[in-house]
Write an enzyme that holds these catalytic residues in place. Structure first.
Site, PDB file in Angstrom:
ATOM      1  N   HIS A 150     -37.320  27.770   1.574  1.00  0.00           N
ATOM      2  CA  HIS A 150     -36.067  28.518   1.446  1.00  0.00           C
ATOM      3  C   HIS A 150     -34.932  27.554   1.749  1.00  0.00           C
ATOM      4  CE1 HIS A 150     -38.423  32.418   2.545  1.00  0.00           C
ATOM      5  NE2 HIS A 150     -38.549  32.082   1.287  1.00  0.00           N
TER       6      HIS A 150
ATOM      7  N   HIS B  56     -37.779  40.736   8.201  1.00  0.00           N
ATOM      8  CA  HIS B  56     -37.024  40.348   7.010  1.00  0.00           C
ATOM      9  C   HIS B  56     -35.592  40.860   7.147  1.00  0.00           C
ATOM     10  CE1 HIS B  56     -40.620  39.360   4.345  1.00  0.00           C
ATOM     11  NE2 HIS B  56     -41.167  39.839   5.454  1.00  0.00           N
TER      12      HIS B  56
ATOM     13  N   GLN C 130     -32.762  36.870  -4.169  1.00  0.00           N
ATOM     14  CA  GLN C 130     -32.703  37.345  -2.791  1.00  0.00           C
ATOM     15  C   GLN C 130     -31.283  37.389  -2.243  1.00  0.00           C
ATOM     16  OE1 GLN C 130     -35.785  35.649  -0.229  1.00  0.00           O
ATOM     17  NE2 GLN C 130     -37.082  35.363  -2.017  1.00  0.00           N
TER      18      GLN C 130
ATOM     19  N   GLY D 138     -43.651  28.051  -0.134  1.00  0.00           N
ATOM     20  CA  GLY D 138     -42.556  27.207  -0.584  1.00  0.00           C
ATOM     21  C   GLY D 138     -41.511  26.912   0.459  1.00  0.00           C
TER      22      GLY D 138
ATOM     23  N   ARG E  65     -45.536  34.704   9.986  1.00  0.00           N
ATOM     24  CA  ARG E  65     -45.981  35.199   8.686  1.00  0.00           C
ATOM     25  C   ARG E  65     -47.320  35.901   8.857  1.00  0.00           C
ATOM     26  NH1 ARG E  65     -42.793  33.545   4.399  1.00  0.00           N
ATOM     27  NH2 ARG E  65     -43.682  35.492   3.609  1.00  0.00           N
TER      28      ARG E  65
ATOM     29  N   LYS F 166     -14.029   7.327   6.757  1.00  0.00           N
ATOM     30  CA  LYS F 166     -15.443   7.663   6.940  1.00  0.00           C
ATOM     31  C   LYS F 166     -16.237   6.360   6.928  1.00  0.00           C
ATOM     32  CE  LYS F 166     -19.039  10.803   5.319  1.00  0.00           C
ATOM     33  NZ  LYS F 166     -20.123   9.816   5.448  1.00  0.00           N
TER      34      LYS F 166
ATOM     35  N   ASP G 141     -40.307  28.750  -4.974  1.00  0.00           N
ATOM     36  CA  ASP G 141     -41.655  29.322  -4.929  1.00  0.00           C
ATOM     37  C   ASP G 141     -42.544  28.598  -5.939  1.00  0.00           C
ATOM     38  OD1 ASP G 141     -43.855  30.880  -4.590  1.00  0.00           O
ATOM     39  OD2 ASP G 141     -42.966  32.731  -5.351  1.00  0.00           O
TER      40      ASP G 141
ATOM     41  N   SER H  76     -41.205  28.027   4.398  1.00  0.00           N
ATOM     42  CA  SER H  76     -41.320  29.475   4.536  1.00  0.00           C
ATOM     43  C   SER H  76     -42.516  29.929   5.357  1.00  0.00           C
ATOM     44  CB  SER H  76     -41.398  30.115   3.148  1.00  0.00           C
ATOM     45  OG  SER H  76     -42.640  29.798   2.539  1.00  0.00           O
ATOM     46  N   GLY H  77     -43.488  29.040   5.602  1.00  0.00           N
ATOM     47  CA  GLY H  77     -44.699  29.462   6.295  1.00  0.00           C
ATOM     48  C   GLY H  77     -45.698  30.118   5.378  1.00  0.00           C
TER      49      GLY H  77
END
Length: 856
Positions: free
Chosen positions: A184, A122, A236, A182, A250, A559, A145, A178-179
């Site tokens: 990230h 982490h 976070q 949810g 994980r 563009k 989450d 996230s494994g």
């Protein structure tokens, strides 16, 4: 891997591996050896994502266990006494503790963590390389989450609400499954804001989403509020919090990983978390999807910038001593066991120009080229030695810097020591540096009489003269070492091609060959007209605003609303490669004339034009993904395509990507002067006139007048960066605005409980009825919400003035007499007339509802 203990050497570090057959994931049979192999595989992409970030570890010493008997797990911040002395570290004093964290900056450290069963790593959104020094965050993260009754599908829905917000803010974003449960969602920051400000922005975003989508989103951590909804966890971004690192395993029952994903994958109904065994294939297919989030390298301890390898010389401590340019060299050698010089003092910067080439009879014979540079010897291991002709390129591996004393070293390095074997001086002397950049070095080597270079010079027909050698960086190998190419250059002095500020005017070159010969001593300078290796991946633009691209170092293009194509016209058959590397040539056969421009690699956009000559992505969709020749032939008559070219990446085997854009553009225009094939044209280029500060705004306004999506600004001096989303290219979209009639409001939640959560909007249709256009809940300040609430309460009524309001939006709505007009910005209008991602701009007191109409 064998189950017994073994000692391995990784990048010069010795690591003892044990219990490799221990099962860490019983439900899957995954062993510690499997875990170590996984981290070895992902190291080239994982380490850049966590470099210089204090790492907190979650360790399962005896494995994750089973559902009935979970394994014991513990968080670890501090390093213990058994930590190898070579692990880089940083000490931080917190309010209630002082912790020394590892910095996972190299493969040996990552493997050591896997060996001690640190399954999860982490890291925070900020970096630190010196004691108690927290560098401003370089990324923002939103943790989606799902609560009970919600899952990945709901997280995806919220992610698609957040992405346009990040886009509007000019932030590049990357989703990561996230494994665990949810998603990230990361966004890249420029590092100008402290974590408190970043956290406040993330919190406001979460609260706004909660107010707009109360049935889907919750911003409060309370579990009782989360059933069937997605928690948008903004916390976070705090300076005290960490997030599971991208690519980390994980500690779940099954060995899943935190996996960066494409937005196309996120939109798939089959989206699922990624198993560790799938990651090798994903890296092969997608490469490093987290790369757009990589921050700029940090300056070194002595204030110097990046050392040329993409990694700044870290001032974090290794075994308690400050690092210098010889730290890695010393760590690999024991002065008591090897005759090599091992100076203890930090090197003194100097301006010497000596060199030495060693013939090194180690485990494998190779030659070591060492060039004196800033007080040390920049070193390259060349397995096949110095090339003997200009038509050959040899691999050169950039190794650790060596001390100046190595200029005169020769002898026998004992068995068991790093680089064991006999080493002789093959040649030595002085050099002249023509170029010394992080990705390219050009030197003229003057060896000693009778030295090895003398025969090289004679073979080139230049006896008694120096040998002109180019070293060109190409990639980073699996071990983290940089791969370069060693190339002998022709003897003429390198000229300089003078291009105009806008690319194409005032050029003295007569054709693309003249441009290439002047400054493109690339990997294949004498290659024949044939396909040699893969074409570069397309360079990508960041989203921004006109304010970011002021000044005369920028040029502008429209563009183009189509699909990107890398044109590989080096050999038959022609290839038109998509961003995913898929060949689209069979889908667009009318572009086959591009072979006339070869042998070359070009960059462009395939477009389908409407009746007014404007790119129409809806039309192009009729051509996309067709593969059967009969289908293509039937559709192409009604929907022909063109390709708009805007870059030249390779010509006649010569790599142009290292040239500045102004020179690549001029080479492209010179190529086009010979005539372009049917259905092929150049993208018009516009430049800042006499440094006019508002030129970007003028070009952007012109694009809006022509119904185009926006412009792309390109820095004239920037090289082409394959596969990277670079700030040297900035896409600027035209802002869409719409006047609206306010027809009602919905009550807010959380911080907005006492005011308005969102406004319900209408736009009069052709019959004069007020058609529902959606809800807006973003763009309000606290003061504006109070004022809006006061106005609307005075106009409250019992029935809806709108047509076709969905039941979900009408539930709990307060209706008002439709007298007030406001204005919003939005991303697009749906086919049903609903505004997507509207943002409130303010009231329009100069307008009445009768003045409001759809503004295409």
């Amino acid at each position: 891997m064998a189950p017994q203990r073994e000692t391995v050497e990784i990048e010069g570090r010795r690591i003892s591996l044990s219990n490799l057959d221990k099962v860490m994931y019983p439900a899957a049979g995954t062993t510690k050896g499997d875990v170590i192999e996984y981290y070895r595989t992902v190291a080239p992409v994982m380490i850049p994502a966590i470099r210089d970030r204090p790492a907190t570890r979650k360790r399962w010493v005896h494995g994750v266990g089973t559902e009935d008997e979970p394994g014991d797990v513990f968080f670890q911040k501090n390093l213990d006494k058994s930590t190898p002395p070579w692990v880089e570290r940083v000490t931080l004093h917190h309010r209630n503790s002082t912790n020394t964290y590892p910095l996972v900056n190299n493969l040996p450290t990552l493997i050591w963590l896997a060996q001690i069963a640190a399954l999860e790593i982490h890291v925070p959104q900020w970096r630190a390389i010196e004691t108690d020094t927290m560098i401003n965050p370089d990324r923002l993260v939103i943790d989606l989450d799902p609560g009970p009754g919600a899952g990945l599908a709901e997280c995806v829905e919220v992610a698609h609400l957040i992405k346009p917000v990040f886009d509007d803010m000019g932030l590049v974003s990357v989703p990561v499954t996230s494994g665990s449960k949810g998603i990230h969602l990361y966004a890249k920051l420029d590092g100008s804001q402290e974590w408190e400000a970043v956290s406040a922005v993330a919190r406001e975003l979460a609260k706004s989403l909660e107010a707009d989508h109360p049935d889907l989103v919750v911003a409060d951590q309370k579990k009782t509020l989360r059933h069937g909804r997605v928690l948008v966890d903004w916390s976070q971004n705090s300076g005290q919090k960490t997030t599971i690192a991208p690519y980390s395993l994980r500690g779940r029952l099954q060995p899943m990983v935190a996996a960066p994903r494409t937005w196309e994958e996120i939109a798939s109904p089959d989206l699922a978390h990624v198993r560790y065994t799938e990651m090798a294939a994903r890296l092969e297919e997608f490469g490093d999807l987290f790369a757009p989030l990589r921050p700029e390298p940090l300056p070194g301890a002595d204030g110097e910038e990046d050392d040329g390898g993409g990694h700044a010389a870290s001032s974090a401590t290794t075994g308690g001593a400050r690092s210098d340019r010889l730290t890695e060299y010393r760590a690999k050698r024991d002065a008591a066991k090897t005759p090599e010089p091992v100076p203890l003092e930090a090197p003194t910067p100097g301006e010497g120009t000596a060199f030495v080439i060693h013939e090194h009879h180690a485990r494998r014979l190779h030659w070591d080229l060492r060039l004196e540079h800033e007080g040390v010897l920049a070193s390259f291991a060349i397995p096949k030695g110095i090339p003997t002709g200009t038509g050959k390129n040899h691999l050169a591996v950039h190794t650790e810097d060596h001390p100046i004393e190595y200029l005169t070293f020769s002898g026998s390095i004992p068995k068991g020591e790093y680089g064991a074997g006999e080493m002789y001086v093959w040649d030595t002397g002085t050099y002249e540096a023509e170029k010394w950049r992080e990705d390219e070095i050009v030197v003229v080597l003057h060896g000693r009489p009778g030295g090895g270079l003398e025969s090289v010079a004679e073979g080139l027909g230049r006896p008694g003269e120096g040998v002109r050698l180019a070293l060109i960086r190409t990639s980073e190998g699996s071990s983290g070492k940089e791969n370069w190419l060693a190339h002998l250059m022709k003897d003429q002095a390198k000229g300089h091609w003078r291009g105009g500020a806008k690319g194409g005017k005032g050029a003295e070159a007569e054709g693309p060959d003249d441009v290439v010969a002047a400054d493109a001593a690339g990997p294949h300078p004498d290659a024949a007209s044939s396909r040699t290796g893969p074409a570069p991946e397309p360079m990508l633009a960041q989203t921004g605003t006109a304010a970011l691209v002021r000044g005369d170092e920028w040029a502008f293009e429209m563009k183009w609303d189509g699909i990107r194509a890398i044109v590989d016209a080096r050999a038959e058959p022609l290839r038109l490669l998509s961003r995913k590397g898929i060949d689209q040539a069979a889908t667009y056969p009318e572009l086959g004339g591009l072979m006339e421009l070869g042998p070359a690699v070009l960059d462009g956009e395939i477009v389908a034009l409407d009746a007014h000559g404007r790119p129409d992505f809806g039309l192009l969709q009729q051509r996309m993904n067709l593969t059967r020749a009969a289908d293509v032939e039937r559709i192409r008559r009604d929907v022909p395509v063109q390709i708009v070219l805007f870059d030249l990446l390779e010509y006649e085997g010569r790599d142009l990507t290292r040239l500045p854009f102004r020179e690549r553009r001029q080479a492209l225009e010179l190529l086009a002067e010979g005539g372009l094939p049917e259905n092929v044209r150049l993208s018009p280029l516009f430049g800042a006139e006499d440094g006019a500060p508002d030129d970007a705004e003028h070009v952007l306004a012109a694009s809006a007048e022509h119904g185009l999506e926006g412009i792309v600004a390109k820095r004239l001096g920037a090289r082409y960066e394959p596969g990277r989303r670079s700030g040297a290219w900035v896409k600027i979209k035209n802002e869409r605005t719409q006047e609206v009639v306010v027809a009602g409001w919905r009550e807010g939640n959380g911080s907005r409980a006492a005011t308005v959560g969102s406004l319900l909007l209408g736009i009069p249709d052709d019959a004069g009825r007020l058609a529902y256009a959606g809800r807006v809940g973003s763009g309000f300040t606290e003061g504006m919400l109070t004022e809006v609430s006061r106005r609307l309460h005075a106009l409250e009524r019992k029935t809806s003035p709108l047509e076709d309001v969905p039941a979900a939006d009408a539930r709990g709505a307060h209706w008002v007499t439709p007298k007030l007009v406001g204005e919003v910005t939005y991303s697009e209008m749906t086919s049903g007339g609903r505004l997507r991602h509207p943002v409130w701009r303010g009231w329009r007191p100069d307008k009445t509802p009768k003045d409001v109409a759809y503004e295409p």
